[in-house]
Scaffold this motif. Structure first.
Motif: not given
Length: 272
Positions: A129-131, A175-181, A238-242, A245-252
């Motif tokens: 899903n992140i990819e 990847v898990l951190g980005a998925y959570l966001v 790693g989780f916090v970094a993910g 990085i993913a925060l700007p992608l959340r609105p869309g």
């Protein structure tokens, strides 16, 4: 600890990078010198010496990365007999090791089947899903950046350690951190050990939030990484970094579909 087995979050495109990363990790594991003992359940001294030499060459060592303090003697992979009996021979390194590059190579090394399969399970479930959201190239760069953040974060917290750090878990934690966001409400099927393994469908924010809290709790009391131990601090970084990085992608990011059926014995409601 819950074990995720599947998420209810379809993708729009084939996650080729996720599949390629999983394949690369398996290939490297099977080609690692001396790893056959991990497969068959027993290792000879020669296999252990080969494995130790290979690991010291390609693993991340905090002292080497932070202080650029390279050892004068390293395992050569040979077996010798000393005053205490047979053992692995030490000698001057026959290679020039790049401590910075070892952060990358360490992401593809694993010490056992359990280590490898656990990491690849999480990458398979959550990486697609992140990819799908980032695209193939950006996801690959994201994965490597999270791995480097985790590696450097762990090394800074253990700057004087000479123990090797291996595994993809720091990058996968990103990847898990980005998925959570991006997909906090996506449902995830998990197995919960309670006398037997109970299957439950839980929101991702519970599954991944619990995982992160557990890693943070363990990292407060355990900060070494060697055979048989876990680098929890690398997971946290790693989780916090993910997440960041993913925060700007959340609105869309479109929300995952609302599942049908029962949840905890009750019909799932919108927003749960």
């Amino acid at each position: 600890m819950v074990i995720p087995v599947h998420d209810l979050n379809p993708v729009r495109r084939t996650p080729w990078v996720t599949y390629a990363l999983i394949a690369a990790n398996f290939v490297v594991f099977l080609l690692t010198p001396g790893i056959s003992g991990s497969v068959t359940g027993g290792s000879s001294l020669a296999e252990l010496c080969h494995l130790q030499a290979f690991t010291d060459h390609y693993a991340l060592v905090p002292r080497e990365l932070i202080h650029h303090s390279m050892p004068s003697l390293v395992p050569t992979g040979d077996v010798g007999v000393g005053v205490h009996g047979p053992g692995c021979v030490l000698g001057p390194p026959a290679y020039d090791k790049s401590a910075e590059l070892s952060v990358f190579t360490a992401m593809f090394l694993h010490g056992s089947w359990l280590h490898l399969l656990g990491n690849m399970l999480f990458l398979l479930i959550f990486g697609n899903n992140i990819e799908d959201r980032m695209g193939h190239v950006r996801f690959l760069l994201f994965y490597v950046v999270c791995g480097y953040a985790a590696g450097y974060g762990f090394a800074l917290l253990n700057a004087d350690s000479g123990q090797p750090l291996i595994g993809a878990s720091g990058a996968i934690a990103g990847v898990l951190g980005a998925y959570l966001v991006l997909y906090p409400r996506a449902r995830v099927w998990v197995l919960v050990p309670f006398l037997v393994f109970l299957p439950l469908r839980l929101p991702a924010w519970i599954v991944l939030g619990f995982w992160f809290v557990l890693q943070a709790f363990y990292s407060a009391g355990q900060g070494v990484a060697q055979a048989g131990t876990v680098a929890y601090a690398a997971h946290v970084v790693g989780f916090v970094a993910g997440m960041l990085i993913a925060l700007p992608l959340r609105p869309g990011t479109p929300p995952p579909p609302e599942p049908r059926g029962l949840l905890f014995g009750r019909r799932a409601r919108p927003g749960w």
